[in-house]
Scaffold this active site. Structure first.
Site, mmCIF file in Angstrom:
data_model
loop_
_atom_site.group_PDB
_atom_site.id
_atom_site.type_symbol
_atom_site.label_atom_id
_atom_site.label_comp_id
_atom_site.label_asym_id
_atom_site.label_seq_id
_atom_site.Cartn_x
_atom_site.Cartn_y
_atom_site.Cartn_z
ATOM 1 N N HIS A 129 0.858 -1.188 0.000
ATOM 2 C CA HIS A 129 0.000 0.000 0.000
ATOM 3 C C HIS A 129 0.892 1.236 0.000
ATOM 4 O O HIS A 129 1.835 1.326 0.788
ATOM 5 C CB HIS A 129 -0.907 -0.003 1.231
ATOM 6 C CG HIS A 129 -2.042 0.960 1.152
ATOM 7 N ND1 HIS A 129 -1.879 2.322 1.208
ATOM 8 C CD2 HIS A 129 -3.381 0.755 0.991
ATOM 9 C CE1 HIS A 129 -3.061 2.915 1.106
ATOM 10 N NE2 HIS A 129 -3.978 1.987 0.964
ATOM 11 N N ARG A 182 -6.551 10.339 0.079
ATOM 12 C CA ARG A 182 -6.251 10.919 -1.241
ATOM 13 C C ARG A 182 -7.519 11.125 -2.056
ATOM 14 O O ARG A 182 -7.614 12.064 -2.847
ATOM 15 C CB ARG A 182 -5.265 10.020 -1.984
ATOM 16 C CG ARG A 182 -3.845 10.137 -1.442
ATOM 17 C CD ARG A 182 -2.902 9.123 -2.056
ATOM 18 N NE ARG A 182 -3.117 7.793 -1.509
ATOM 19 C CZ ARG A 182 -3.123 6.684 -2.223
ATOM 20 N NH1 ARG A 182 -2.943 6.722 -3.533
ATOM 21 N NH2 ARG A 182 -3.307 5.516 -1.642
#
Length: 549
Positions: free
Chosen positions: A327, A347
């Site tokens: 990740h 994000r």
């Protein structure tokens, strides 16, 4: 001053100096340019651990002999059994059931509920407590194409593209077509999704998605899913028996090679139990606690690849175990948070990745492997990473942008768990950015299954992160929580249909374990580790030096 300390506070000034301009660009709907397909291939080839020869080798035994995979995974697949099979009397058993589910996270629990609804008696055996799994640690959301302008068709294309066209297409079709049904099922069980004031679902983008289809429950989506599944299981005690702290260590086969139960090991009493079942379902999750290439991990304590080890010895074929997901945004500061998942939702809400100079260097919603490669490149070859007091390297994730773009309080409302986890170290992520670096997150490959969740071993089914094929060599955000529920439900139904057509085995065997141990000897595997590894060992060297055998 925040918990970052004086030196890092100076570097945060670089982030603040570029923020106003970046916010203005974001408000115009513009963004840092995404990589071209050619650039993606170049960045992955140069910087992603999956594409390098270091730390990888071929496994020497078993159905996938010759497959190149991470050294740590090959080692556990070549492990010898912890059982002395000659001392085990299989003429009697301790428990008998229609379906044995090994693992009690999201996939295992969904399977148990489905099988119970289909009239079966189920034993669900789990290594730790019911729900202790990667499911409860999944944060950002679950994908499903249930909004206007979207469809399973577009979802399917996104999954295939995100997996670099290496996915098993029938699995992707099953997952994307079942997705809206799963969302409806969860809501019928009482799941509290994030919604608009008018009651419509809130949906957002994730990396690699062409439509907004990420459903969430704050930044605790997996925990909320596990809450409703666990509660529902507690209402089925007439059909479902839960055995906690009782991991399986070997699958039992009958004389025809049909999966017919397992040997369980009680972690508290150190007793072994023999379970006979008409079918067996493996849902043990991933392998993050193997710490491939010494990366930190987001995974729960029991994620040690035990499911693939047992299945492999029983003859199950594996797929895509050469691929591991890192990740892109795992915490690297403070030290107590290292490896902690920083959900992609951050994000998706508008936060950007920045280097030590405060400048963007990548499109923030690239597919995860590409995003990770960009960060590894920035901290490595480019040399513009941020170094912490303990020598770790990372980049900034500018979370204060979220409140600026969406209004004060958005961080606390949309990311409550993350806010609390950092606030305890005097870091207010609505005011200062987070430091992140790729962290070992997901086992892309695993036991190969069909769209019915069956394996090549008769009577053996599997679902969730322990399987391979649906995500190909890269998983998109929000598809893991979907995967566990789609294939958990499919596994539960199809295993129960298999069980209904079968009588209990009259003869149980561990002969496949003896055969595998012989194969290890023939392949020249000397001094194999003992497996499956049930729990990781974090004893430091200075303590080991003082332990006498």
């Amino acid at each position: 001053m925040s918990g970052y300390g004086a030196e890092l506070e100076k570097l945060i000034k670089n982030v603040e100096s570029t923020r106003a301009e970046r916010v203005e660009i974001s408000r115009k709907g513009e963004h840092f340019p995404a990589l071209t397909m050619e650039q993606r291939e170049e960045w992955l080839g140069k910087y992603h651990p999956d594409y390098k020869d270091d730390g990888r080798r071929a496994v020497a035994v078993g159905p996938n002999s010759g497959m190149v995979m991470p050294e740590e995974v090959a080692t556990v697949l070549e492990s010898s059994s912890m059982l002395d099979t000659k001392t085990i009397d299989l003429s009697t058993v301790d428990y008998e059931t229609d379906l044995l589910v090994i693992g009690a996270g999201g996939a295992g629990t969904a399977a148990a509920l489905t099988a119970a609804d289909n009239g079966l008696n189920v034993i669900m055996a789990t290594k730790l407590r019911h729900g202790d799994s990667n499911t409860v640690m999944a944060e950002g959301g679950i994908q499903a194409a249930d909004q206007e302008g979207d469809s399973p068709y577009y979802h399917y294309l996104d999954v295939i593209g995100g997996g670099h066209f290496s996915n098993k297409t029938e699995l992707v079709a099953a997952m994307t077509n079942d997705a809206p049904v799963v969302i409806h099922w969860l809501e019928s069980l009482g799941m509290m999704f994030d919604k608009q004031p008018d009651g419509r679902m809130k949906v957002r983008h994730g990396g690699g998605t062409s439509r907004k289809r990420m459903h969430s429950a704050g930044d605790m989506t997996g925990a909320e899913i596990m809450r409703v599944l666990r509660d529902e299981t507690r209402n089925r005690t007439d059909r479902i028996k839960i055995m906690e702290f009782s991991p399986a260590v070997e699958i039992l086969l009958d004389e025809k090679g049909v999966a017919s139960g397992a040997i369980l090991y009680n972690l508290e009493t150190k007793e072994y139990y023999k379970v006979r079942a008409k079918s067996v379902l493996i849902a043990t999750g991933g392998n993050g606690r193997l710490h491939i290439q010494n990366f930190p991990t987001t995974n729960h304590y029991g994620a040690t690849a035990d499911g693939i080890v047992m299945a492999y010895r029983a003859g199950a074929a594996l797929k895509d175990l050469d691929s591991t997901q890192y990740h892109p945004t795992g915490a690297i500061f403070p030290e107590q948070n290292v490896g902690l998942l920083i959900t992609e939702k951050v994000r998706g809400l508008g936060a950007q990745l920045l280097n030590a100079e405060g400048n963007q260097f990548c499109f923030p919603l690239e597919p995860r492997d590409v995003e990770s490669a960009c960060i590894l490149r920035e901290c490595g070859d480019i040399g513009k990473g941020v170094t912490t007091q303990t020598g770790r390297s990372g980049v900034w994730l500018d979370s204060p942008m979220i409140d600026i773009l969406h209004g004060d309080g958005t961080v606390r409302k949309e990311l409550p768990a993350k806010y609390i986890q950092f606030k305890r170290y005097n870091i207010d992520i609505s005011k200062v950015p987070m430091l992140v670096f790729p962290t070992l997150h997901y086992q892309n490959g695993g036991i190969e299954i069909s769209d019915t969740s069956s394996t090549n071993v008769p009577g053996l089914y599997s679902a969730g992160e322990v399987t391979g094929g649906v995500h190909g060599r890269n998983r998109l955000m929000g598809n893991s929580l979907l995967d566990i529920l789609v294939f958990g439900r499919r596994a539960g139904f199809n295993a129960s249909e298999f069980s209904k057509k079968r009588e209990h085995a009259t003869s149980l065997s561990l002969g496949h374990v003896d055969a595998f141990n012989s194969e290890l000897e023939k392949a020249g595997v000397t001094d194999p580790v003992e497996g499956p590894i049930l729990l990781p060992d974090y004893t430091p060297d200075h303590v080991l030096d003082r332990q006498w055998s």
